[in-house]
Scaffold this active site. Structure first.
Site: not given
Lengths: 194, 194
Positions: B12, B180-183
């Site tokens: 990922s 959830w997520g890099n952001d």
């Protein structure tokens, strides 16, 4: 004058969140926002995408995530009890409002109605009230959204968005550059200033 | 000591981006990162989710988005020519490394190998080299990843992540809260400090 194209559907809560931030962002960057409603269901279908909440754990997560963003921005948010509402007429009304220089005022009012005030955008009385609130003649506005040219403009923008590469909402274009999601506004601002 | 559980698969790229930021984030928040590799393919399947790049325009968008984030963070990034690589053995090696207090060092090195140096994590010589680089005995490490207890740990963490509500990568838990997520790293940091 720099511009950004903001593609949204009133049924998209992340588009609401983005909409709450765009006027200030555009002011900081010296840019103009073009409010471009599109039929998100048709975008998903054309792009081969699914509703995000098709995955049950993702749907549950998004409810919390939306609340986090609303708190982060300091804006009111309440998940609509009318979701998924039929937002077609409200989106056509953006075009009617745009012809009188009121696209932003109407769009912001309709987003708030759906995602902060839990009002139903499918109801003619809601639409008449919102039209009146931004200084449009409500009867003329509700008549206009049933005309073919207005229907065609919503459809044309939807088709154009798919052709440009839109696959989900909100989608923001700065020139040819796509930015997807309320969580990419910092990149949008960089692109406008760069 | 506050902790965060960082669920990832080396395949990922958004997990790689998040991994580049986590040590500094954890230091600022006075927290410890638990590196928890999971088999993302199995997570998607169990959650009823699809690979994000199943939608062609979304896949094209993500390539640009990944580059924007890498530039934003100032970290090297090159989309892996080995994607989708078989990352199972590399993920088992995280457990072998963890038993010697080297989970973070190995995880960071393996992420860089895949997403900055375009090396193939499916190759035993790559794994041996990475193991050696963090001070593990490469032969012992490569033997250990073929043992049932190590295989079982990867599977158990994958099952546990799905049970907790993971549907995509990276997934970060602070207590019961999923991010959830890099952001969403700014929300992770808030949750650790809150």
């Amino acid at each position: 004058m720099k511009t950004l194209d903001f593609y949204f559907d009133f049924s998209s809560p992340y588009s609401y969140l983005a909409a709450t931030q765009l006027p200030a962002l555009a002011a900081r960057a010296g840019a103009t926002v073009h409010y471009r409603p599109v039929v998100l269901f048709a975008v998903f279908k054309a792009a081969g995408n699914d509703m995000p909440a098709k995955v049950p754990t993702k749907g549950a997560y998004m409810l919390k995530d939306l609340e986090r963003w609303a708190r982060h921005y300091g804006v009111p948010f309440r998940f609509s009890s009318h979701f998924p509402s039929n937002t077609l007429k409200a989106m056509r009304l953006v075009h009617v409002a745009a012809d009188q220089g009121k696209a932003e005022a109407f769009t912001q009012a309709a987003f708030r109605a759906m995602w902060a005030e839990d009002r139903d955008l499918a109801r003619p009385d809601t639409l008449a009230d919102l039209a009146r609130g931004v200084g449009l003649d409500p009867e003329a506005a509700l008549a206009a959204i049933e005309t073919q040219p207005i229907k065609d403009r919503l459809r044309a923008d939807t088709d154009a968005a798919v052709t440009r590469g839109m696959f989900g909402a909100p989608a923001i274009y700065v020139g040819d550059e796509l930015f997807w999601g309320n969580d990419r506004l910092h990149f949008v601002e960089e692109a406008l200033k760069g």
